[in-house]
Design a protein around this motif. Structure first.
Motif, PDB file in Angstrom:
ATOM      1  N   PHE A  48      47.031  58.082  38.886  1.00 25.51           N
ATOM      2  CA  PHE A  48      45.585  58.026  38.692  1.00 25.51           C
ATOM      3  C   PHE A  48      45.104  56.606  38.985  1.00 25.51           C
ATOM      4  O   PHE A  48      45.911  55.665  39.032  1.00 25.51           O
ATOM      5  N   GLY A  49      43.799  56.484  39.177  1.00 27.32           N
ATOM      6  CA  GLY A  49      43.257  55.177  39.531  1.00 27.32           C
ATOM      7  C   GLY A  49      42.156  54.733  38.574  1.00 27.32           C
ATOM      8  O   GLY A  49      41.588  55.552  37.844  1.00 27.32           O
ATOM      9  N   ILE A  50      41.894  53.419  38.576  1.00 24.76           N
ATOM     10  CA  ILE A  50      40.764  52.867  37.819  1.00 24.76           C
ATOM     11  C   ILE A  50      39.931  52.027  38.796  1.00 24.76           C
ATOM     12  O   ILE A  50      40.474  51.165  39.494  1.00 24.76           O
ATOM     13  N   ALA A  51      38.635  52.331  38.822  1.00 30.32           N
ATOM     14  CA  ALA A  51      37.744  51.649  39.767  1.00 30.32           C
ATOM     15  C   ALA A  51      36.799  50.730  39.013  1.00 30.32           C
ATOM     16  O   ALA A  51      36.404  51.011  37.885  1.00 30.32           O
ATOM     17  N   HIS A  58      53.706  51.258  39.530  1.00 33.32           N
ATOM     18  CA  HIS A  58      53.347  50.458  40.706  1.00 33.32           C
ATOM     19  C   HIS A  58      51.871  50.706  41.032  1.00 33.32           C
ATOM     20  O   HIS A  58      51.293  51.696  40.581  1.00 33.32           O
ATOM     21  N   VAL A  59      51.311  49.791  41.817  1.00 34.89           N
ATOM     22  CA  VAL A  59      49.875  49.861  42.090  1.00 34.89           C
ATOM     23  C   VAL A  59      49.594  49.774  43.588  1.00 34.89           C
ATOM     24  O   VAL A  59      50.156  48.922  44.278  1.00 34.89           O
ATOM     25  N   ILE A  60      48.742  50.681  44.054  1.00 32.45           N
ATOM     26  CA  ILE A  60      48.179  50.547  45.409  1.00 32.45           C
ATOM     27  C   ILE A  60      46.720  50.170  45.204  1.00 32.45           C
ATOM     28  O   ILE A  60      45.991  50.863  44.486  1.00 32.45           O
ATOM     29  N   GLU A  61      46.313  49.060  45.809  1.00 27.95           N
ATOM     30  CA  GLU A  61      44.979  48.511  45.546  1.00 27.95           C
ATOM     31  C   GLU A  61      44.120  48.443  46.808  1.00 27.95           C
ATOM     32  O   GLU A  61      44.329  47.561  47.645  1.00 27.95           O
ATOM     33  N   PRO A  62      43.123  49.332  46.946  1.00 20.91           N
ATOM     34  CA  PRO A  62      42.111  49.105  47.977  1.00 20.91           C
ATOM     35  C   PRO A  62      41.019  48.193  47.398  1.00 20.91           C
ATOM     36  O   PRO A  62      40.376  48.543  46.409  1.00 20.91           O
ATOM     37  N   ALA A  63      40.846  47.010  48.017  1.00 21.04           N
ATOM     38  CA  ALA A  63      39.878  46.019  47.506  1.00 21.04           C
ATOM     39  C   ALA A  63      38.862  45.720  48.596  1.00 21.04           C
ATOM     40  O   ALA A  63      39.207  45.155  49.638  1.00 21.04           O
ATOM     41  N   LEU A  93      38.453  25.482  28.313  1.00 17.19           N
ATOM     42  CA  LEU A  93      38.429  25.830  29.731  1.00 17.19           C
ATOM     43  C   LEU A  93      38.519  27.353  29.941  1.00 17.19           C
ATOM     44  O   LEU A  93      39.330  28.034  29.305  1.00 17.19           O
ATOM     45  N   ALA A  94      37.643  27.865  30.801  1.00 18.31           N
ATOM     46  CA  ALA A  94      37.700  29.289  31.166  1.00 18.31           C
ATOM     47  C   ALA A  94      37.351  29.399  32.652  1.00 18.31           C
ATOM     48  O   ALA A  94      36.843  28.449  33.251  1.00 18.31           O
ATOM     49  N   TYR A  95      37.655  30.552  33.220  1.00 24.25           N
ATOM     50  CA  TYR A  95      37.385  30.764  34.651  1.00 24.25           C
ATOM     51  C   TYR A  95      36.435  31.928  34.844  1.00 24.25           C
ATOM     52  O   TYR A  95      36.450  32.897  34.081  1.00 24.25           O
ATOM     53  N   LEU A  96      35.605  31.836  35.877  1.00 18.34           N
ATOM     54  CA  LEU A  96      34.864  33.013  36.338  1.00 18.34           C
ATOM     55  C   LEU A  96      35.858  33.792  37.198  1.00 18.34           C
ATOM     56  O   LEU A  96      36.507  33.210  38.057  1.00 18.34           O
ATOM     57  N   ARG A  97      35.987  35.089  36.968  1.00 17.75           N
ATOM     58  CA  ARG A  97      37.069  35.830  37.636  1.00 17.75           C
ATOM     59  C   ARG A  97      36.996  35.716  39.164  1.00 17.75           C
ATOM     60  O   ARG A  97      35.914  35.838  39.746  1.00 17.75           O
ATOM     61  N   PRO A  98      38.160  35.509  39.801  1.00 22.35           N
ATOM     62  CA  PRO A  98      38.181  35.473  41.269  1.00 22.35           C
ATOM     63  C   PRO A  98      38.449  36.846  41.873  1.00 22.35           C
ATOM     64  O   PRO A  98      38.388  37.025  43.088  1.00 22.35           O
ATOM     65  N   GLU A  99      38.812  37.830  41.032  1.00 23.55           N
ATOM     66  CA  GLU A  99      38.954  39.218  41.478  1.00 23.55           C
ATOM     67  C   GLU A  99      38.658  40.105  40.267  1.00 23.55           C
ATOM     68  O   GLU A  99      38.869  39.688  39.121  1.00 23.55           O
ATOM     69  N   THR A 100      38.164  41.303  40.511  1.00 20.80           N
ATOM     70  CA  THR A 100      37.866  42.208  39.390  1.00 20.80           C
ATOM     71  C   THR A 100      39.145  42.894  38.893  1.00 20.80           C
ATOM     72  O   THR A 100      39.180  43.460  37.810  1.00 20.80           O
ATOM     73  N   ALA A 101      40.194  42.835  39.721  1.00 21.48           N
ATOM     74  CA  ALA A 101      41.417  43.613  39.472  1.00 21.48           C
ATOM     75  C   ALA A 101      42.050  43.340  38.106  1.00 21.48           C
ATOM     76  O   ALA A 101      42.501  44.272  37.429  1.00 21.48           O
ATOM     77  N   GLN A 102      42.086  42.052  37.696  1.00 23.53           N
ATOM     78  CA  GLN A 102      42.809  41.748  36.446  1.00 23.53           C
ATOM     79  C   GLN A 102      42.165  42.430  35.239  1.00 23.53           C
ATOM     80  O   GLN A 102      42.861  42.817  34.295  1.00 23.53           O
ATOM     81  N   GLU A 105      36.738  47.347  43.681  1.00 23.73           N
ATOM     82  CA  GLU A 105      38.198  47.415  43.675  1.00 23.73           C
ATOM     83  C   GLU A 105      38.661  48.655  42.931  1.00 23.73           C
ATOM     84  O   GLU A 105      38.035  49.104  41.966  1.00 23.73           O
ATOM     85  N   MET A 106      39.796  49.179  43.381  1.00 19.40           N
ATOM     86  CA  MET A 106      40.383  50.331  42.704  1.00 19.40           C
ATOM     87  C   MET A 106      41.891  50.114  42.627  1.00 19.40           C
ATOM     88  O   MET A 106      42.517  49.757  43.627  1.00 19.40           O
ATOM     89  N   GLU A 107      42.434  50.249  41.421  1.00 15.04           N
ATOM     90  CA  GLU A 107      43.886  50.123  41.250  1.00 15.04           C
ATOM     91  C   GLU A 107      44.417  51.530  41.050  1.00 15.04           C
ATOM     92  O   GLU A 107      44.030  52.230  40.104  1.00 15.04           O
TER      93      GLU A 107
END
Ligand code: GAP
Length: 480
Positions: free
Chosen positions: A187-190, A335-340, A159-168, A216-218
């Motif tokens: 710093f952030g990762i987009a 900590h993370v601020i996430e604009p999605a 069993l595997a999943y198609l991601r429901p968010e890019t964030a992980q 998404e950007m973390e």
């Protein structure tokens, strides 16, 4: 000749009245008619709420994504980009909390047997039959499942999943990016890419679909940073960015998500809403969210993080995603601020915003798509005034070829000049370049502006530079 065409076209709209898009259906119709978005799998009767992007739609989506990437990754100094897998180890979704909690609450109407999301009902009435006789609400996990490898149908290990968010995909690569790019906080990762959710009630064109794209950007910061202020900062940045895409501030609203509605990882979330339903009493729907995700994600994927009783919260992880802060000599989980944001929802907002109808005194109507030039699928259309004159056609095609490496240009001779202008206006092309008899003598062409319909005579040798100057720049935000 050219003057006559010009006069004829402008007198059509001596006293124009402009009308914006009255509803999403207007955009659905334009999108299909002009090659932006088609209903998917139509030859087999379609597939509920799946859409295919046509020649102009794919350009528009790419331009939105490129504008976003340029704005965050190139023009700031504090953000890196990545592209992670869509299918991740299942344990990512176990520990992120998605396996247990990424649920919609379902209820069935006992009268008509319709199935709906409990949280979306208005006045507790069934949207199909109006009854109020419901089953108990039950959770339905909206992650789309698949199986990996040549395995038996009932093998649970496949069993595997198609991601429901890019964030992980960003969180599990936090240390890879931080160490290889020698980054210090903040710093952030987009990341931009497809996500999938088995939505119970998809709909409203590309607003809610089961397959969609996220930007998404973390943004990783110290545990002692002013997190709530950073949420406000990113809200402001995105309001400005949407403005640079041509979205009017009046059509954006902010929604402070109440405590009881926050996702399991969030201490504060502000949604930026767009007026997708101007015709309705409740016109707003979410365009994007900005969340303070705390240190939840980096902690939950780390082997060393302990719970209140001193037990490892993740016995499966082989890494510790903590960060050593040189100045304070402290180790912690950032900590993370996430604009999605959603690509498709941004595209829909941009289309609704750009749509305008001009109607003249006689009630004749033309559609003009006032897309920001940076987003327009085609930047310039080269139109020969006489398609039976080989010299004019040859010159027009040569101009098209010379512009193509610099900007997206097309050649079109499939109608009279008025019709060609109207077609380009409707797909948002900022500039029409007309090659006429005089061009053969003075090596100049007429450049017509989509929004003002003003025309200027420009030397062919100056054309590329002239157009590039007029393809407006957009504001650059300051780094924190
Ligand atoms: N990582 C956080 C996250 O995924 P979200 O609010 O669930 O947050 C972010 O999704 C954005 O993705 C939404 O604001 C929306 O623009 C877009 N989005 C989410 N579900 C969608 C769907 N079913 N169809 C189209 N866009 C969607």
């Amino acid at each position: 000749m050219i003057l006559a065409d010009r006069l004829c076209f402008s007198c059509f709209f001596d006293n124009p009245v402009f009308v914006p898009a009255p509803n999403i259906d207007t955009i659905v119709s334009l999108a299909k008619r002009r090659g932006f978005v088609f209903p998917s799998s139509e030859v087999y009767g379609g597939l509920g709420s799946a859409w295919d992007y046509g020649p102009l739609g794919v350009e528009l989506c790419n331009n939105v994504k490129q504008a976003w990437w340029r704005w965050l990754v190139y023009e700031r100094d504090d953000i890196e980009g990545i592209d992670s897998s869509i299918i991740l180890n299942r344990l990512v979704w176990k520990y992120s909390g998605h396996e247990a909690t990424f649920n919609d609450w379902l209820i069935d109407c006992r009268k008509c047997k319709g199935r709906f999301r409990a949280d979306k009902l208005v006045d507790n009435k069934c949207p199909s039959c109006g009854a109020s006789d419901w089953t108990e609400a039950r959770p339905f996990n909206t992650m789309l499942q698949t199986k990996l490898g040549a395995v038996a149908d009932d093998d649970p290990t496949a069993l595997a999943y198609l991601r429901p968010e890019t964030a992980q995909g960003i969180f599990i690569n936090f240390l890879n990016v931080q160490t290889t790019m020698r980054r210090k906080l903040p710093f952030g990762i987009a990341q931009v890419g497809k996500s999938f959710r088995n939505e119970v009630t998809p709909g409203n064109f590309i607003l809610r679909t089961r397959e969609f794209e996220q930007m998404e950007m973390e943004y990783f910061v110290s545990p002692t940073a002013e997190h709530s202020k950073l949420v406000d900062y990113w809200v402001e940045q995105y309001l400005e960015w949407f403005g640079s895409l041509g979205i009017n501030r009046e059509n954006l609203d902010l929604y402070e998500v109440p405590q009881g509605e926050l996702a399991h990882y969030s201490k504060r979330t502000v949604d930026i809403m767009y007026k997708y339903f101007p015709e309705r009493e409740k016109p707003w729907e979410e365009l994007m969210g900005i969340a303070w995700r705390t240190d939840f994600d980096l902690g939950i994927h780390s082997k060393n993080k302990l719970d209140a009783e001193g037990k490892r919260i993740n016995p499966d992880s082989t890494e510790d995603l903590s960060y050593f802060d040189e100045p304070t000599k402290q180790r912690f989980y950032p900590h993370v601020i996430e604009p999605a944001a959603g690509v498709n929802r941004t595209v829909l907002a941009v289309l609704m915003e750009a749509y305008s109808e001009k109607t003249n005194d006689k009630g004749e109507t033309r559609v003009i798509l006032k897309l920001s030039p940076q987003l327009a699928p085609i930047k310039a259309a080269i139109l020969p005034l006489a398609k039976n004159k080989p010299e004019i056609v040859g010159m027009a095609k040569a101009i098209k070829r010379s512009l193509q490496p610099v900007l997206r240009a097309v050649y079109d001779d499939t109608g009279g000049i008025g019709k060609l202008y109207a077609r380009q206006d409707e797909i948002g092309t900022p500039f029409c370049i007309t090659v006429d008899h005089q061009s053969l003598e003075d090596e100049a062409v007429t450049v017509r502006d989509r929004d003002t319909w003003e025309q200027e005579r420009i030397k062919v040798t100056d054309l590329a530079e002239h157009l590039q100057k007029r393809l407006k720049p957009y504001p650059v935000p300051e780094s924190i």
